[in-house]
Design an enzyme around this catalytic site. Sequence first.
Site, PDB file in Angstrom:
ATOM      1  N   ASP A 170       0.817  -1.205   0.000  1.00  0.00           N
ATOM      2  CA  ASP A 170       0.000   0.000   0.000  1.00  0.00           C
ATOM      3  C   ASP A 170       0.854   1.260   0.000  1.00  0.00           C
ATOM      4  O   ASP A 170       1.921   1.305   0.617  1.00  0.00           O
ATOM      5  CB  ASP A 170      -0.897  -0.022   1.246  1.00  0.00           C
ATOM      6  CG  ASP A 170      -1.813   1.178   1.338  1.00  0.00           C
ATOM      7  OD1 ASP A 170      -2.666   1.332   0.454  1.00  0.00           O
ATOM      8  OD2 ASP A 170      -1.658   1.970   2.292  1.00  0.00           O
ATOM      9  N   GLU A 196       1.095  -0.648  -5.117  1.00  0.00           N
ATOM     10  CA  GLU A 196       0.112   0.402  -5.367  1.00  0.00           C
ATOM     11  C   GLU A 196       0.916   1.695  -5.449  1.00  0.00           C
ATOM     12  O   GLU A 196       1.260   2.296  -4.430  1.00  0.00           O
ATOM     13  CB  GLU A 196      -0.920   0.489  -4.247  1.00  0.00           C
ATOM     14  CG  GLU A 196      -2.049   1.461  -4.575  1.00  0.00           C
ATOM     15  CD  GLU A 196      -2.433   2.396  -3.437  1.00  0.00           C
ATOM     16  OE1 GLU A 196      -3.416   3.130  -3.593  1.00  0.00           O
ATOM     17  OE2 GLU A 196      -1.746   2.420  -2.404  1.00  0.00           O
TER      18      GLU A 196
END
Length: 740
Positions: A407, A460
């Site tokens: 993330d 990401e």
Amino acid sequence: MTAVAPSPVPVDADTLRSVAAGAYYDPHTVLGPHVGDGAVTVRTLRPLADRVAVVTAEGSFEAQHELDGIWYALVPGATVPDYRLEVTYAGITSVVDDPYRFLPTVQELDRHLVREGRHEQLWQVLGANVRTYPGQLGEVRGTSFAVWAPNARAVRVIGDFNHWQGATHAMRSLGASGIWELYAPGVDAGARYKFEILAADGSWRQKADPLAKGTEVPPATASVVVETTYSWSDEAWMTARAQRDPHAGPMSVYEVHLGSWRQGLSYRDLAHQLTEYVLELGFTHVELMPVAEHPFGGSWGYQVSSYYAPTARFGHPDDFRYLVDCLHRAGIGVIVDWVPAHFPKDEWALAHFDGTALYEHPDPLLGEHPDWGTYVFNFGRPEVRNFLVANATYWLEEFHVDGLRVDAVASMLYLDYSRQPGQWRPNEHGGRENLDAISFLQEANATAYRRTPGIMMIAEESTAWPGVTAPTSAQGLGFGLKWNMGWMNDTLRYLREEPINRRYHHHEITFSMVYAYSEHFVLPISHDEVVHGKGSLYGRMPGDHWQKLAGVRALLAYQWTHPGKQLLFMGQEFAQQGEWAESRSLDWQALDDPSHRGVMQSLRDLNVLYRQTPALWELDHAPEGFEWLASDEAGLNLLAYARYAPGAPPAVVVVNFAGVPHESWRLPLPRGGTWREAYNSDSEAYGGSGVGNLGAIVAQPVEHYARDWSATVRVPPLGAVIFVAEGDEASQVEAVDAVS
């Protein structure tokens, strides 16, 4: 001559008082057995005891109270015997073992590796680990506790096993490693605990274990001793995983928030219900939003407090293993979101762990995230980097997870991420790149791929940072895949437009192919796109109910046939009308409507076709796997392209984002022969209008768009059609020649 009676090994009164208070940095030098002249002195801290005796195989030896609850006994001999303590409180006697008679459970090599930041199985030495030891008086079972707190003056373990009073379980410092250690006999799996840390300023703070393998159910914050007893049944999956390249195979991912897919389910409930559902829909993988323990459910797991503990909200860590195991046995891979970019400021967790900025960077311009109100890890500190690298390994190895989606990578790469001028500090070269974070990501990826072949590391990353999926040997970050945020943003922005206006935005839907091979991409429609007022996919489509559903079906067909792997957030597979909220279940009642069930059926069939058609996935990351057939039909809101794979029939895709059908549109084809209409998002079975091509088309030797072959086709409104070539090319050409 009269023999001189042995006396206890001497300890000064100040040290005894410090030990009695649980505030001494090395209690093992005072407590436990120590060989002296003619006897072994055994000291133990037993506050409020009425009587203490040391029991060996040779007999019982009464102890004397010395100071502030410290007792000592003299055991004859020059070697340390196996012994137990017989302790009486208020007339009740119990036999217990002594924590201070055991050697350190963290060996010198382990300490060296921790100092160097190179201990790849850190969870096996730090945290709480159940261990057994043989002995003359019987086997001893207990838990070894170890924690890194280099700036602490003292550390003790508190828990339900000592009434949360830690003086009797003070830990010893293991020197320059910064590790504190204690073996606690009798403490078994299920025990709740924390570390109580004496900071340099004289304050005590109670902290959850950074490497806890289990926790209480939030909002309770204690760590829990865990011992896995799980027996895996996914040997076939794991063997095959180690032998394949997951980046080259078919990959359609169903993204799930465990707490709101269907509320109230445990890991074991999910193991059956989620597995059955995903298997029925034909996805190859599930991606779980963070399952590491987090205090605030509204963070969706992205503010982690216990990196090594699956959240207790849904059960025991072995129950999470069962969920992964069930998915594997069904042939479904498991990806887990991993959040090494930042952590919350809760005072009982990682923040200022030993009274100093330990896990977080001490410089507030580097150590705090202005958007999220969180701390940023000190990626340049070896022990912190080790904590995170080993954590990635932990999920991949201990839980058989097949991939980690990392993330907020962009927030790690740039020193000025979300910061105004004056709020960030340049690197040593004067640039904005976070060199420590780059090095950490490279190490985490390289370590994961080396230790666990067949897994995936997925970024990401929302910027144009070069080489995200390039190997570390070529100075890349070393990820296997990267989320294609540009494709997602452009596509959803285009689809927000009324069909009549889309002709003016045609470049937004074609631009992704300009950079499609700059990285190895996943095409995501994730949770971030259906929350915070953005609405669901259904809600973002213009038009009436029918048009919205048709738009969702067309989008999914376009996504599944575009180069790159696919990810879809839960609820969008049946075009949920409402925006996602983590506080409630998906809108399953929508499936009472045949039109919503039609969307689900269309996706199920799309997944089947996708997995059976190598042209749609085998060359996702190579330019030769894609060819535009018609990219400039802006006036028609139409795209046509071909997908290829070596030795497999090509596929041709026509997507119409206009609200009207295109009758007798001439489709350029890469070769002659018969082309089967393998999928039509406008099928009446899906709730569509049924505009199609009677199952197949036959290429004609009519040049169109610089192609030698073409065919007239019916293109449905707000629809997509996929054609797959039948037979080999030579026989196809012969068949066409015979017809003509």
